[in-house]
Write a protein that holds these residues in place. Structure first.
Motif, PDB file in Angstrom:
ATOM      1  N   VAL A 261     -50.168   8.595  68.033  1.00 33.01           N
ATOM      2  CA  VAL A 261     -51.620   8.523  67.854  1.00 33.01           C
ATOM      3  C   VAL A 261     -52.302   9.387  68.903  1.00 33.01           C
ATOM      4  CG1 VAL A 261     -53.613   6.970  67.663  1.00 33.01           C
ATOM      5  CG2 VAL A 261     -51.329   6.137  67.065  1.00 33.01           C
ATOM      6  N   SER A 262     -53.353  10.068  68.504  1.00 31.07           N
ATOM      7  CA  SER A 262     -54.081  10.919  69.442  1.00 31.07           C
ATOM      8  C   SER A 262     -54.839  10.087  70.473  1.00 31.07           C
ATOM      9  CB  SER A 262     -55.075  11.805  68.688  1.00 31.07           C
ATOM     10  OG  SER A 262     -55.912  12.497  69.587  1.00 31.07           O
ATOM     11  N   HIS A 263     -54.715  10.473  71.739  1.00 28.60           N
ATOM     12  CA  HIS A 263     -55.513   9.813  72.773  1.00 28.60           C
ATOM     13  C   HIS A 263     -56.882  10.469  72.913  1.00 28.60           C
ATOM     14  CE1 HIS A 263     -55.181  13.058  75.756  1.00 28.60           C
ATOM     15  NE2 HIS A 263     -53.897  13.156  75.447  1.00 28.60           N
ATOM     16  N   ARG A 264     -57.076  11.600  72.251  1.00 29.77           N
ATOM     17  CA  ARG A 264     -58.331  12.335  72.392  1.00 29.77           C
ATOM     18  C   ARG A 264     -59.428  11.797  71.480  1.00 29.77           C
ATOM     19  NH1 ARG A 264     -58.096  16.831  75.326  1.00 29.77           N
ATOM     20  NH2 ARG A 264     -56.047  17.667  75.925  1.00 29.77           N
ATOM     21  N   GLU A 265     -59.041  11.228  70.337  1.00 30.69           N
ATOM     22  CA  GLU A 265     -60.020  10.751  69.365  1.00 30.69           C
ATOM     23  C   GLU A 265     -60.366   9.295  69.653  1.00 30.69           C
ATOM     24  OE1 GLU A 265     -60.551  10.341  64.507  1.00 30.69           O
ATOM     25  OE2 GLU A 265     -58.871  11.485  65.371  1.00 30.69           O
ATOM     26  N   ASP A 266     -61.620   9.059  69.968  1.00 32.50           N
ATOM     27  CA  ASP A 266     -62.057   7.715  70.338  1.00 32.50           C
ATOM     28  C   ASP A 266     -61.850   6.742  69.178  1.00 32.50           C
ATOM     29  OD1 ASP A 266     -63.213   5.793  72.057  1.00 32.50           O
ATOM     30  OD2 ASP A 266     -65.126   5.990  71.013  1.00 32.50           O
ATOM     31  N   GLY A 267     -61.187   5.628  69.445  1.00 33.21           N
ATOM     32  CA  GLY A 267     -60.952   4.603  68.431  1.00 33.21           C
ATOM     33  C   GLY A 267     -59.765   4.860  67.528  1.00 33.21           C
ATOM     34  N   ALA A 268     -59.040   5.962  67.752  1.00 33.87           N
ATOM     35  CA  ALA A 268     -57.902   6.282  66.874  1.00 33.87           C
ATOM     36  C   ALA A 268     -56.842   5.194  66.904  1.00 33.87           C
ATOM     37  CB  ALA A 268     -57.288   7.628  67.273  1.00 33.87           C
ATOM     38  N   LEU A 269     -56.631   4.581  68.058  1.00 36.73           N
ATOM     39  CA  LEU A 269     -55.628   3.525  68.180  1.00 36.73           C
ATOM     40  C   LEU A 269     -55.965   2.352  67.275  1.00 36.73           C
ATOM     41  CD1 LEU A 269     -53.149   2.261  69.566  1.00 36.73           C
ATOM     42  CD2 LEU A 269     -54.671   1.497  71.400  1.00 36.73           C
ATOM     43  N   LEU A 270     -57.239   1.942  67.253  1.00 34.77           N
ATOM     44  CA  LEU A 270     -57.649   0.807  66.423  1.00 34.77           C
ATOM     45  C   LEU A 270     -57.560   1.147  64.938  1.00 34.77           C
ATOM     46  CD1 LEU A 270     -60.737  -0.530  68.421  1.00 34.77           C
ATOM     47  CD2 LEU A 270     -58.342  -1.244  68.569  1.00 34.77           C
ATOM     48  N   VAL A 271     -57.962   2.363  64.579  1.00 35.85           N
ATOM     49  CA  VAL A 271     -57.878   2.779  63.178  1.00 35.85           C
ATOM     50  C   VAL A 271     -56.429   2.786  62.710  1.00 35.85           C
ATOM     51  CG1 VAL A 271     -58.312   4.663  61.555  1.00 35.85           C
ATOM     52  CG2 VAL A 271     -60.010   4.120  63.310  1.00 35.85           C
ATOM     53  N   GLU A 272     -55.524   3.263  63.572  1.00 32.80           N
ATOM     54  CA  GLU A 272     -54.108   3.304  63.212  1.00 32.80           C
ATOM     55  C   GLU A 272     -53.546   1.907  62.991  1.00 32.80           C
ATOM     56  OE1 GLU A 272     -50.117   4.819  62.696  1.00 32.80           O
ATOM     57  OE2 GLU A 272     -52.137   5.559  62.352  1.00 32.80           O
ATOM     58  N   LEU A 273     -53.957   0.949  63.805  1.00 30.92           N
ATOM     59  CA  LEU A 273     -53.362  -0.383  63.758  1.00 30.92           C
ATOM     60  C   LEU A 273     -54.015  -1.309  62.744  1.00 30.92           C
ATOM     61  CD1 LEU A 273     -52.868  -1.056  67.582  1.00 30.92           C
ATOM     62  CD2 LEU A 273     -51.127  -0.404  65.904  1.00 30.92           C
ATOM     63  N   PHE A 274     -55.324  -1.129  62.484  1.00 33.15           N
ATOM     64  CA  PHE A 274     -56.042  -2.140  61.706  1.00 33.15           C
ATOM     65  C   PHE A 274     -56.598  -1.635  60.380  1.00 33.15           C
ATOM     66  CE2 PHE A 274     -56.288  -3.646  66.130  1.00 33.15           C
ATOM     67  CZ  PHE A 274     -55.730  -4.905  65.955  1.00 33.15           C
ATOM     68  N   THR A 275     -56.147  -0.483  59.910  1.00 36.29           N
ATOM     69  CA  THR A 275     -56.521  -0.017  58.571  1.00 36.29           C
ATOM     70  C   THR A 275     -55.260   0.399  57.827  1.00 36.29           C
ATOM     71  OG1 THR A 275     -56.827   2.318  59.176  1.00 36.29           O
ATOM     72  CG2 THR A 275     -58.729   0.850  59.448  1.00 36.29           C
ATOM     73  N   SER A 276     -55.330   0.349  56.500  1.00 36.67           N
ATOM     74  CA  SER A 276     -54.155   0.704  55.698  1.00 36.67           C
ATOM     75  C   SER A 276     -53.867   2.192  55.744  1.00 36.67           C
ATOM     76  CB  SER A 276     -54.358   0.255  54.245  1.00 36.67           C
ATOM     77  OG  SER A 276     -55.498   0.889  53.685  1.00 36.67           O
ATOM     78  N   GLY A 277     -54.904   3.017  55.902  1.00 32.03           N
ATOM     79  CA  GLY A 277     -54.709   4.459  55.949  1.00 32.03           C
ATOM     80  C   GLY A 277     -54.234   4.966  57.289  1.00 32.03           C
ATOM     81  N   GLY A 278     -54.602   4.247  58.356  1.00 33.11           N
ATOM     82  CA  GLY A 278     -54.202   4.645  59.693  1.00 33.11           C
ATOM     83  C   GLY A 278     -54.907   5.901  60.160  1.00 33.11           C
ATOM     84  N   ASN A 279     -54.436   6.438  61.291  1.00 30.89           N
ATOM     85  CA  ASN A 279     -55.033   7.636  61.856  1.00 30.89           C
ATOM     86  C   ASN A 279     -53.984   8.589  62.413  1.00 30.89           C
ATOM     87  OD1 ASN A 279     -56.344   9.088  64.442  1.00 30.89           O
ATOM     88  ND2 ASN A 279     -57.927   8.741  62.890  1.00 30.89           N
ATOM     89  N   GLY A 280     -52.806   8.063  62.768  1.00 32.75           N
ATOM     90  CA  GLY A 280     -51.746   8.896  63.310  1.00 32.75           C
ATOM     91  C   GLY A 280     -50.545   8.915  62.382  1.00 32.75           C
ATOM     92  N   THR A 281     -49.379   9.133  62.957  1.00 32.43           N
ATOM     93  CA  THR A 281     -48.127   9.140  62.192  1.00 32.43           C
ATOM     94  C   THR A 281     -47.326   7.889  62.530  1.00 32.43           C
ATOM     95  OG1 THR A 281     -47.998  11.555  62.118  1.00 32.43           O
ATOM     96  CG2 THR A 281     -45.953  10.341  61.785  1.00 32.43           C
ATOM     97  N   MET A 282     -46.945   7.143  61.514  1.00 27.55           N
ATOM     98  CA  MET A 282     -46.141   5.940  61.704  1.00 27.55           C
ATOM     99  C   MET A 282     -44.707   6.212  61.245  1.00 27.55           C
ATOM    100  SD  MET A 282     -46.759   2.027  60.413  1.00 27.55           S
ATOM    101  CE  MET A 282     -46.872   2.434  58.678  1.00 27.55           C
TER     102      MET A 282
END
Length: 435
Positions: A261-282
């Motif tokens: 998950v990107s540390h540069r994008e604010d809130g990316a960690l939460l989007v990755e963990l709490f949405t079905s689409g995510g934000n990073g690579t799982m």
């Protein structure tokens, strides 16, 4: 409209909140992430995870901080095969830099910022000598001096602190039984810590968003085999390759999920963990999508999938009692543990034709190929049962089945028991596919 978006987002997050409560996450926070300007936001999000009942272990790095300190002291950094050679002067810089990084992270995690998730939060941060290390020694004729590798992780001490609601912060410095200090690699410490703790997730906060495919497209999910193929092609940036290799190792050793998950994008960690689409690579050990036989506990999910189509007249209405009686005929499709589709297969005595029925995919996943996955599952299931053909009755989705090899047929071609159940008022079209 904003209220509806909030309600939808909260409802989407709720299953993940329930699933993650009491689970252990290991978060790898690189020195680049600490220096990247978003540490306060990352600290808020990590604190929020703890407040939701997640047991959080943070393993931090400090490469840029070590490099800056070496340059200030007029020392040249030395590496071999991607690993730092830590002689005595370098070790002093490592200890000083890692100490500064640890204090900076502790300060960020301790902020009780008004109007933020951390307001009035009292997060306790714990750290200590939980890593026993040994020297790398001499490899390829190169003496690594005080560069080491993990020998043992004191999981009992870590779990005791997690049990009391503390966040455990681990520096990549290990100690030998004889009192020596060794410089460790943050990625290796995070990976081995996640494996030793049997963590639910290992999360690397990295520079980029995650993994890209052959044509530069973003890749949101991979299984271990797919990730290994990507690594073999060597098409990813060096840092992504390093983190992806650790992610594969972690899931191979029993960690269910690893994330980049990107540390540069604010809130990316939460989007990755709490949405079905995510934000990073799982990354997962096995494919995230699987089709399995339905059980009585799946009835609620099946009803939620088929009710909208029943109301539109696309499907014949089925009562809960009917579904419960025929649940053995149903299969459900799961993506990362959540049901997104269902299908039924009915057989008839004395006939080598099976009926495909009630093929439904959640609206938000209809472009993911799940319909084809369910169809292939039923085709294989029918072949194993000795069926020679598959038929379907439909009023509004004829084109979808024709595109997948079904041909128009007459109701008189159906097995006699199914002919007797044919609804002449509904006038469903019949399509048959040879197997």
């Amino acid at each position: 409209m904003l209220t509806q978006e909030f309600v939808f987002s909260f409802r989407e997050a709720a299953p993940y909140i329930n699933a993650f409560r009491g689970k252990t996450f290991v978060i790898a926070l690189s020195g680049e992430a600490v220096a990247g300007g978003n540490l306060a936001g990352l600290a808020q999000d990590i604190n929020l995870l703890v407040s939701l009942g997640v047991r959080v272990v943070v393993v931090h790095g400090g490469r840029p901080q070590i490099a800056a300190l070496l340059a200030r002291n007029g020392l040249m950094p030395r590496f071999h095969d991607g690993r730092r050679i830590t002689d005595a002067p370098t070790l002093e810089a490592v200890k000083q830099a890692q100490g500064m990084v640890r204090y900076e992270i502790e300060a960020a995690l301790s902020m009780g910022m008004p109007n933020s998730p951390m307001h009035n939060a009292h997060l306790r941060v714990s750290s200590g000598n939980v890593l026993t290390a040994r020297p790398l020694g001499v490899i390829d004729g190169v003496d690594y001096f005080y560069s080491g590798q993990v020998r043992r992780i004191d999981t009992e001490a870590i779990n005791q602190r997690l049990d009391t609601g503390e966040l455990v912060l681990i520096s990549p410095i290990g100690y030998s039984p004889t009192g020596e200090v060794f410089n460790l690699m943050m990625e290796e410490v995070a990976t081995q810590t996640a494996s030793a703790l049997r963590a639910e997730k290992l999360i690397f906060l990295i520079e980029s968003r995650g993994v890209t495919g052959a044509e530069g497209q973003f890749v949101s999910t991979l299984n271990a085999h797919q990730a290994e193929d990507l690594l073999a092609r060597n098409t990813q940036p060096v840092d992504v390759c390093a983190y992806l290799a650790c992610a594969v190792r972690a899931v191979r050793e029993g960690v269910p999920r690893a994330h980049l998950v990107s540390h540069r994008e604010d809130g990316a960690l939460l989007v990755e963990l709490f949405t079905s689409g995510g934000n990073g690579t799982m990354v997962s050990r096995d494919p995230l999508v699987k089709v399995r036989n339905a059980g009585i506990e799946d009835i609620g999910n099946i009803i939620a999938l088929i009710r909208p189509l029943e109301e539109q007249g696309v499907l014949v209405k089925r009562s809960r009692e009917h579904l419960e009686m025929e649940v053995d005929c149903y299969s459900v499709l799961e993506h990362d543990g959540k049901v997104y589709g269902c299908v039924a297969m009915h057989t008839f005595p004395g006939s080598d034709m099976a009926e495909l029925a009630c093929l439904v995919v959640s609206r938000d996943k209809r472009d993911a190929g799940f319909g084809e996955t369910l169809l292939h599952h039923v085709e294989q299931k029918a072949r194993l049962r000795g069926m020679h053909a598959l038929f379907v009755l439909t009023t509004q989705t004829a084109h979808w089945f024709v595109e997948r090899g079904f041909s128009p047929a007459d109701p008189s071609q159906l097995p006699p028991p199914r002919q007797r159940l044919y609804n002449t008022q509904r006038r469903s079209k019949v399509f048959i596919k040879p197997l």
